[in-house]
Design a protein around this motif. Structure first.
Motif, PDB file in Angstrom:
ATOM      1  N   GLU A  49      40.520 -23.189   5.215  1.00  0.00           N
ATOM      2  CA  GLU A  49      39.313 -22.903   4.055  1.00  0.00           C
ATOM      3  C   GLU A  49      38.060 -22.848   5.054  1.00  0.00           C
ATOM      4  O   GLU A  49      37.003 -22.275   4.279  1.00  0.00           O
ATOM      5  CB  GLU A  49      39.376 -23.603   3.020  1.00  0.00           C
TER       6      GLU A  49
ATOM      7  N   THR B 108      30.796 -17.776   2.938  1.00  0.00           N
ATOM      8  CA  THR B 108      31.843 -17.235   3.245  1.00  0.00           C
ATOM      9  C   THR B 108      31.669 -15.670   2.998  1.00  0.00           C
ATOM     10  O   THR B 108      31.061 -15.133   2.381  1.00  0.00           O
ATOM     11  CB  THR B 108      32.538 -17.515   1.573  1.00  0.00           C
TER      12      THR B 108
ATOM     13  N   SER C 200      36.747 -13.187   1.288  1.00  0.00           N
ATOM     14  CA  SER C 200      37.690 -14.261   2.052  1.00  0.00           C
ATOM     15  C   SER C 200      37.876 -15.713   1.405  1.00  0.00           C
ATOM     16  O   SER C 200      37.038 -16.096   0.641  1.00  0.00           O
ATOM     17  CB  SER C 200      36.813 -14.618   3.463  1.00  0.00           C
TER      18      SER C 200
ATOM     19  N   CYS D 267      38.237 -18.166   3.616  1.00  0.00           N
ATOM     20  CA  CYS D 267      37.753 -19.084   4.365  1.00  0.00           C
ATOM     21  C   CYS D 267      36.298 -18.947   4.808  1.00  0.00           C
ATOM     22  O   CYS D 267      35.702 -17.997   4.714  1.00  0.00           O
ATOM     23  CB  CYS D 267      38.581 -18.887   5.888  1.00  0.00           C
ATOM     24  N   SER D 268      35.713 -20.035   4.719  1.00  0.00           N
ATOM     25  CA  SER D 268      34.192 -20.087   5.068  1.00  0.00           C
ATOM     26  C   SER D 268      33.921 -20.522   6.488  1.00  0.00           C
ATOM     27  O   SER D 268      34.807 -21.134   7.122  1.00  0.00           O
ATOM     28  CB  SER D 268      33.464 -20.837   4.237  1.00  0.00           C
TER      29      SER D 268
ATOM     30  N   LEU E 283      37.316 -11.174  11.452  1.00  0.00           N
ATOM     31  CA  LEU E 283      37.251 -10.565  10.110  1.00  0.00           C
ATOM     32  C   LEU E 283      38.340  -9.389  10.024  1.00  0.00           C
ATOM     33  O   LEU E 283      38.368  -8.650  11.043  1.00  0.00           O
ATOM     34  CB  LEU E 283      35.835 -10.160   9.998  1.00  0.00           C
ATOM     35  N   CYS E 284      38.631  -9.228   8.816  1.00  0.00           N
ATOM     36  CA  CYS E 284      39.533  -8.013   8.708  1.00  0.00           C
ATOM     37  C   CYS E 284      38.900  -7.214   7.401  1.00  0.00           C
ATOM     38  O   CYS E 284      38.399  -7.774   6.580  1.00  0.00           O
ATOM     39  CB  CYS E 284      40.893  -8.199   8.328  1.00  0.00           C
TER      40      CYS E 284
ATOM     41  N   ARG F  65      45.476  -3.497   3.809  1.00  0.00           N
ATOM     42  CA  ARG F  65      44.665  -4.616   2.821  1.00  0.00           C
ATOM     43  C   ARG F  65      44.064  -4.053   1.721  1.00  0.00           C
ATOM     44  O   ARG F  65      43.845  -4.598   0.782  1.00  0.00           O
ATOM     45  CB  ARG F  65      43.431  -5.519   3.474  1.00  0.00           C
TER      46      ARG F  65
ATOM     47  N   HIS G 123      45.189 -11.985  -0.784  1.00  0.00           N
ATOM     48  CA  HIS G 123      45.302 -13.370  -2.112  1.00  0.00           C
ATOM     49  C   HIS G 123      46.609 -12.594  -3.124  1.00  0.00           C
ATOM     50  O   HIS G 123      47.278 -13.495  -3.154  1.00  0.00           O
ATOM     51  CB  HIS G 123      44.013 -13.199  -2.914  1.00  0.00           C
TER      52      HIS G 123
END
Length: 149
Positions: free
Chosen positions: A6, A46, A50, A52-53, A80-81, A132, A138
């Motif tokens: 995260e 963030t 995402s 994750c930060s 990054l995606c 995605r 998520h």
């Protein structure tokens, strides 16, 4: 037990300059910018969408036992995606980011990338993962949890 990634502490020389770069040029959201304890300022940002930060702060490594602070600019390959790399490229260029043109290494989904560096030289890749769009991460993770549960 779930172990979720995260927060990634990111070594930078100037917290304000890095915060402004990631907020204004890359479009990250500033979650925290405060002194969390005496002498310890944390800026956490963030990327949109995402889980994750990144965390910026001088004292982050002081608290982690046995760890030493990496040199600013030493992180390479952060990734990054995005579902649409052309749209992402246009957005980043519009924000004033010096980002490479997208490069397609193969026709497969997930094989197109572009690159940029932060003011300290930490290197980022942006990967197009068109899947995605229909399957946000998520949702994929929630579906897996239901299957395992």
């Amino acid at each position: 037990m779930d172990f979720t990634l995260e927060v990634i502490p990111l070594p930078v020389t100037d917290i304000d300059r890095a915060r402004d770069f990631y907020r204004d040029k890359v479009g990250f959201h500033v979650d925290i910018d405060q002194e969390v304890m005496p002498g310890m300022r944390i800026v956490q940002l963030t990327p949109p969408g995402s889980g994750c930060s990144i965390a910026l702060g001088e004292a982050i490594w002081d608290m982690a036992q046995g760890q030493t602070k990496p040199e600013p600019g030493s992180y390479q390959g952060l990734q990054l995606c995005v579902a649409d790399i052309k749209a992402a490229h246009a957005e980043l260029v519009g924000r004033g980011l010096d980002v490479s043109e997208p490069v397609q290494y193969a026709p497969d989904d997930g094989a197109t990338f572009m690159y940029f560096k932060d003011p300290d030289g930490n290197g980022w890749a942006v990967q197009e993962y068109r899947r995605r769009e229909a399957e946000p991460l998520h949702k994929v993770l929630a579906d897996l949890k239901r299957q395992d549960g």
